[in-house]
Scaffold this active site. Structure first.
Site, short mmCIF file in Angstrom:
data_model
loop_
_atom_site.label_atom_id
_atom_site.label_comp_id
_atom_site.label_asym_id
_atom_site.label_seq_id
_atom_site.Cartn_x
_atom_site.Cartn_y
_atom_site.Cartn_z
N LYS A 25 26.92 20.31 -27.81
CA LYS A 25 28.32 20.17 -28.22
C LYS A 25 28.87 21.49 -28.74
CE LYS A 25 29.57 16.43 -30.67
NZ LYS A 25 30.73 15.65 -30.25
N ARG A 95 29.72 16.56 -37.29
CA ARG A 95 28.97 15.83 -36.25
C ARG A 95 27.67 16.54 -35.92
NH1 ARG A 95 33.43 13.13 -32.81
NH2 ARG A 95 35.24 14.26 -33.56
N GLY A 104 24.83 8.57 -29.69
CA GLY A 104 24.84 7.52 -30.71
C GLY A 104 23.62 7.49 -31.61
N MET A 106 22.53 9.91 -33.73
CA MET A 106 22.65 10.58 -35.02
C MET A 106 24.04 10.34 -35.61
SD MET A 106 20.49 14.01 -34.43
CE MET A 106 21.33 14.39 -32.94
N ARG A 351 30.83 18.06 -21.41
CA ARG A 351 29.43 18.24 -21.02
C ARG A 351 29.27 17.72 -19.60
NH1 ARG A 351 27.23 13.64 -25.17
NH2 ARG A 351 28.36 11.93 -24.26
N HIS A 467 -3.87 -3.33 -4.89
CA HIS A 467 -3.62 -3.56 -3.47
C HIS A 467 -2.16 -3.96 -3.23
CE1 HIS A 467 -3.46 -6.06 0.18
NE2 HIS A 467 -4.26 -5.12 0.66
N ARG A 573 -4.09 3.58 8.40
CA ARG A 573 -5.29 2.90 7.88
C ARG A 573 -5.68 1.82 8.88
NH1 ARG A 573 -2.20 3.46 2.59
NH2 ARG A 573 -3.64 4.35 1.07
N ARG A 629 -7.18 7.15 10.62
CA ARG A 629 -8.39 7.10 9.81
C ARG A 629 -9.27 5.95 10.29
NH1 ARG A 629 -8.04 5.70 3.68
NH2 ARG A 629 -7.88 3.59 4.50
N GLU A 757 -12.01 12.87 -0.72
CA GLU A 757 -11.81 11.79 -1.68
C GLU A 757 -12.91 11.75 -2.72
OE1 GLU A 757 -10.17 8.09 0.39
OE2 GLU A 757 -11.73 8.72 1.77
N SER A 776 -7.46 15.93 4.52
CA SER A 776 -6.36 15.20 3.93
C SER A 776 -6.85 14.69 2.58
CB SER A 776 -5.95 14.04 4.84
OG SER A 776 -4.89 13.34 4.23
N GLY A 778 -7.29 12.46 -0.19
CA GLY A 778 -7.08 11.05 -0.51
C GLY A 778 -7.14 10.92 -2.02
N THR A 779 -6.02 11.20 -2.63
CA THR A 779 -6.03 11.35 -4.10
C THR A 779 -6.12 10.01 -4.83
OG1 THR A 779 -3.65 11.62 -3.84
CG2 THR A 779 -4.95 13.60 -4.26
N ASN A 780 -5.99 8.90 -4.10
CA ASN A 780 -6.25 7.62 -4.78
C ASN A 780 -7.73 7.54 -5.12
OD1 ASN A 780 -3.59 7.01 -4.16
ND2 ASN A 780 -4.14 5.89 -2.31
N ASP A 781 -8.55 7.73 -4.09
CA ASP A 781 -9.98 7.69 -4.34
C ASP A 781 -10.44 8.91 -5.13
OD1 ASP A 781 -11.38 5.36 -3.45
OD2 ASP A 781 -10.66 5.81 -1.43
N CYS A 843 -2.59 12.44 1.32
CA CYS A 843 -2.13 11.13 1.78
C CYS A 843 -2.32 10.03 0.75
CB CYS A 843 -2.77 10.76 3.11
SG CYS A 843 -4.55 10.50 2.96
N TYR A 863 1.27 19.73 4.45
CA TYR A 863 2.15 18.56 4.48
C TYR A 863 1.79 17.57 3.39
CZ TYR A 863 -1.66 15.99 6.73
OH TYR A 863 -2.86 15.39 7.00
C1 PEP Z 1 -6.88 7.61 -0.86
O1 PEP Z 1 -7.99 7.27 -1.28
O2 PEP Z 1 -6.13 8.40 -1.49
C2 PEP Z 1 -6.37 7.10 0.41
C3 PEP Z 1 -5.24 7.55 0.91
O3 PEP Z 1 -7.09 6.11 1.01
P1 PEP Z 1 -7.03 4.59 0.54
O4 PEP Z 1 -5.91 4.45 -0.43
O5 PEP Z 1 -6.86 3.79 1.77
O6 PEP Z 1 -8.38 4.42 -0.10
MG MG Z 2 -9.37 6.28 0.05
#
Ligand code: PEP
Ligand code: MG
Length: 883
Positions: A25, A95, A104, A106, A351, A467, A573, A629, A757, A776, A778-781, A843, A863
């Site tokens: 302000k 103010r 709102g 303060m 602002r 899932h 998958r 895969r 993974e 690739s 697989g950042t979930n695993d 992925c 990618y």
């Molecule tokens: C993962 O593990 O990141 C992945 C893409 O494979 P999924 O989720 O099918 O295990």
């Molecule tokens: Mg996986």
């Protein structure tokens, strides 16, 4: 040091760039003043004074008193009024104003400087005794509440007593004499409550208010807001002391708020409201109905009360010019507060305005088209995650909500439908065109068909990467997961929650963006993918380096992905293709087979169906890369789980029930996610992977033979840990591919690669790269295996970690850049050392998360691949990461 910065009279000590020191302000008041706009003179006490105050046992800096006195003297000079003067009193507002706006949270004090003597001066000066005492009573009430900590109800009760006595209902019916009496009673009440008189010395009032604003930085509301919005406590708040202007000085006075464009639609037209003869808090309090600013808005709303344009035409013309100037100057939509005092316009705040996703998009595109900002800037102006709101139908915010219970916002968008408790029922009703919401304790791969048939999915258990959540996001189905209060009784065909019961067939609505489950139908707003959206996406695509692919296996998902601009499939998958009705029997037969010959016989039945899947996918993708895969999940996932299911399968397939049961028991694993899954299946049963590779290449040949653009298949092996594993899988793949190509007499370009993974895969990426042409992540695993936290069960305890600040974000939602991220960095480096052109992608779910995408840009991946519905978000995030 300097603690006080003045503004007003066409100049200022500060400017808009000094938000950290002067707060939002204060910085903008200084900027507006320097622009020559009509800003009531004042001064800002810096945020550093606040920080100093808190780090020095609530002592003001030594020089502050003197600097405030100088600031006040400057205001007196510019206004020609004197603070505390009985003939020509200067009144001020006090103010808060932090770096980030905390609406709102303060405290504010208006009309400061009034006392028993100056109120008489104000009455004479304004020629309006009623106005003067109305202002005085407002001041007493506000100051007592904010500074003296007295309950405002006490004052409201006094006022109500007076109204009753006078037999009136509205404040405007009170005369000057009435207000004088109210003031007397207010003061008496303060005396009684505190044992001392309401402070009459304006300087004491001023310091009281400054102290209260500093104190309000630490009130519970402000602390809570800061925690919610990641605002550090160390920032402190500034204090703005500004000469009062009065919107309540008769019918040529007014106060209002304006947006230079419509903050909910983005429409390029002045938007806002004002009240004649009122002070700022009246607009907010909602006691009187504010009027439109423009004639056209008034007409559209069908209002009778004149707009500002009609009621105060001259001031309006001036106001319009100021507002346009501000937007051009700040190069963004502005949110403005103003007051008109007896026909004179004053600007009290400007602002960058908060806006919906839809408005953000339109404003960014319009500003760029108007030449006010560049296309690149427009790309930076839209929050990628906010696009989610635009890609799905959403609940009309104006619509009433009957929230039954809440869970996690697992997949965005909203859907309405009949409650169903089984996937088969969902499919049965869904295929006859009914809208259904599938409600389950949790889902498994067996539920795919039901999830597909449903408009939305609810689960009582499971986290953001359960899932249900992953599959729902992939399909673009709204999903609320982990709604733990739901008691689902499939047998009775009902669910119970918070004392209410809902039967199968009753209508509910889910809001997957908020995690809410609502009773009945609710009004929806449909997404719009052309126009501004398409334009901004085009600009984003010109800016980004990262390619964006989609995780997709069904034709519907693949089409959606392309429609959203995916440049290929980053993860198909194949296990999802094993559940289709036409082949699940053959899949089960394969699993139950005693030996290789039996397995091969069953696989031969699956082959043509897999081939057709790939033909369809390749056709839709028209020559774009498709990463396929090979089979990943433990085999028991394909078998029926309950005895009744088992019996049904036995009957339907003619397989022996007892044998089926025995085999299911044999396949049971204590820790299936670390068990017989991924490429381990390909190592123990190479014939499964051979069938899949054969299906892929036969499909590719079929496409090429039909004269269509041949696809570039990328065969991907899951859960690889060792170089030797990769070598084995590579040989298996090449051998099968070559065999098919030889049979067909064709050459088709393809690549063989691996998912990364497992921590070992990342660390030994060099070994893998010898035989893998792409990685690739697989950042979930990889997140699961790096932390040793089950992705399916993390919901049970991650909450505590987030609450205690041990995790800042759910690592399954936003990449753990230090830990998992380091493994990615290491893998990229070691992989490239062995194979310089190894293609790198991601992925896991993180491929659609803007912060994680930014990380992917920094480590130089080629990618990202994400759910089809997140493709636009990824395109925009990738563009922003590249800037
Ligand atoms: C993962 O593990 O990141 C992945 C893409 O494979 P999924 O989720 O099918 O295990
Ligand atoms: Mg996986």
């Amino acid at each position: 040091s300097r603690w006080v910065y003045s503004f007003g009279g066409g100049g200022a000590d500060g400017d808009a760039s000094m938000k950290n020191l002067l707060g939002g302000k204060g910085a903008n008041l200084a900027e507006m003043s320097s622009l020559g706009l009509p800003v009531p003179p004042g001064f800002t006490i810096t945020t550093e004074a606040c920080t100093h105050y808190y780090s020095n046992d609530k002592q003001y800096p030594a020089e502050l008193k003197e600097q405030v006195a100088v600031g006040l003297a400057t205001v007196e000079k510019l206004t020609g009024k004197t603070f505390g003067d009985t003939a020509n009193p200067l009144l001020v507002s006090v103010r808060s104003g932090a770096r980030a706006s905390m609406p709102g949270m303060m405290d504010t004090v208006l009309n400061l400087g009034l006392n028993d003597a100056t109120v008489e001066g104000l009455a004479k000066l304004s020629g309006d005794r009623r106005f003067a005492f109305d202002s005085y009573r407002r001041f007493i009430q506000m100051y007592s509440n904010v500074v003296l900590d007295l309950d405002h109800h006490m004052f409201e009760e006094i006022l109500d007593e007076h109204k009753e006595r006078l037999d009136v209902t509205v404040d405007t019916a009170l005369t000057a004499e009435d207000w004088e009496k109210v003031v007397a009673d207010y003061k008496a009440a303060v005396q009684q409550e505190l044992g001392q008189a309401f402070p009459q010395d304006p300087h004491a009032q001023l310091w009281g208010a400054v102290g209260a604003v500093f104190a309000s930085w630490m009130n519970d509301r402000a602390k809570f807001y800061r925690r919610m919005h990641d605002i550090p406590e160390s920032w402190g708040t500034a204090v703005n002391v500004q000469s009062m202007v009065f919107g309540n000085m008769g019918d040529s006075s007014a106060t209002g708020v304006a947006f230079t464009r419509n903050p909910s639609t983005g429409e390029a037209r002045l938007y806002g409201e004002f009240l004649i003869n009122a002070q700022g808090e009246d607009v907010v309090a909602g006691i009187r109905t504010p009027q439109a600013l423009t004639k056209i808005a008034r007409e559209e709303m069908g209002e009778k009360a004149p707009s500002m344009e009609e009621a105060l035409p001259e001031v309006f013309t001036q106001f319009k010019a100021v507002v346009d100037k501000l937007e051009k100057h700040y190069r963004d939509m502005q949110d403005i507060e103003f007051t008109v005092e007896q026909g004179r316009l004053y600007m009290l705040q400007t602002r960058n305005g908060k806006r919906t996703a839809k408005a953000a998009l339109k404003v960014a595109v319009d500003l760029a088209s108007e030449g006010l900002i560049t296309k690149e800037e427009a790309v930076m102006r839209v929050e990628p995650a906010s696009l989610d709101q635009l890609l799905h139908p959403t609940i009309d915010p104006a619509s009433p909500r009957d929230v039954i219970t809440t869970g996690l916002p697992a997949s965005p968008g909203a859907a309405t439908g009949k409650i169903v408790f089984s996937s088969d029922e969902a499919e049965r009703l869904g295929s006859s065109g009914e809208a259904v919401i599938l409600v389950r304790d949790e889902t498994s791969p067996e539920d795919i068909h039901g999830m597909h048939a449903a408009r939305g999915i609810v689960t009582a258990r499971g986290g953001m990467t359960s899932h249900a959540a992953v599959v729902a996001r992939g399909m673009g189905r709204p999903c609320v997961s982990g709604a733990g209060e739901l008691q689902i009784d499939g047998k009775a065909g009902e669910l119970r929650v918070r004392g209410r019961t809902f039967k199968a067939g009753e209508i509910i609505t889910i809001d997957g963006s908020k995690g809410e489950i609502l009773a009945g139908t609710v009004k929806m707003i449909e997404p719009e993918l052309t126009g501004d959206f398409a334009t901004l996406m085009e600009w984003a695509d010109k800016t980004r380096r990262l390619k964006v692919r989609a995780n997709a296996e069904t034709p519907l998902d693949a089409r959606t992905a392309r429609q959203f601009g995916a440049e290929g499939i980053g993860l198909c998958r194949t296990e999802h293709m094993f559940f289709d009705e036409d082949r699940i029997a053959a899949v089960r037969e394969m699993i139950l087979a005693d030996d290789e010959a039996g397995r091969r016989a069953a696989l031969a039945k699956i082959l043509p169906m897999q081939r057709n899947d790939f033909v369809e996918l390749f056709t839709i993708m028209e020559g774009l890369p498709v990463t396929i895969r090979l089979l990943d999940p433990p085999l028991h996932e394909f078998l029926p789980h309950t005895e009744a299911d088992l019996q049904a399968v036995a009957e339907a397939t003619g397989l022996d029930a007892a044998k089926l049961m025995r085999r299911a028991k044999e396949l049971h694993e204590t820790n299936p996610m670390l068990g017989h899954r991924g490429c381990r299946l390909g190592v123990s049963y190479p014939e499964i992977y051979e069938m899949q590779v054969r299906a892929i290449f036969e499909a590719a040949c079929e496409i090429a033979e039909s004269g269509k653009t041949a696809p570039i298949p990328e065969i991907m092996h899951p859960l690889v840990a060792k170089g030797e594993e990769m070598r084995f899988l590579r040989q298996l793949t090449d051998k099968t591919a070559q065999a098919v190509l030889k049979e067909r007499g064709r050459t088709i370009d393809y690549q063989v690669g691996t998912m990364v993974e497992l921590p070992r895969a990342a660390i030994r990426a060099g070994d893998l790269a010898e035989n893998a042409e792409f990685f690739s992540f697989g950042t979930n695993d990889l997140t699961q295996t790096t932390f040793g936290i089950s992705r399916d069960d993390s919901g049970r305890f991650l909450g505590a970690y987030l609450e205690k600040g041990i995790f800042e974000k759910d690592p399954f939602v936003s990449l753990d850049q230090d830990g998992v991220g380091d493994l990615i960095r290491i893998a990229a480096e070691r992989g490239r050392a062995v194979r310089p052109n190894v293609k790198l992608g991601i992925c896991g779910e993180h491929g659609g998360d803007p912060a994680s995408i930014e990380f992917c840009e920094r480590v130089g991946l080629d990618y990202v691949s994400c759910s089809p519905f997140r493709v636009p978000i990824a395109r925009l995030a990738a563009a922003q990461a590249a800037v």
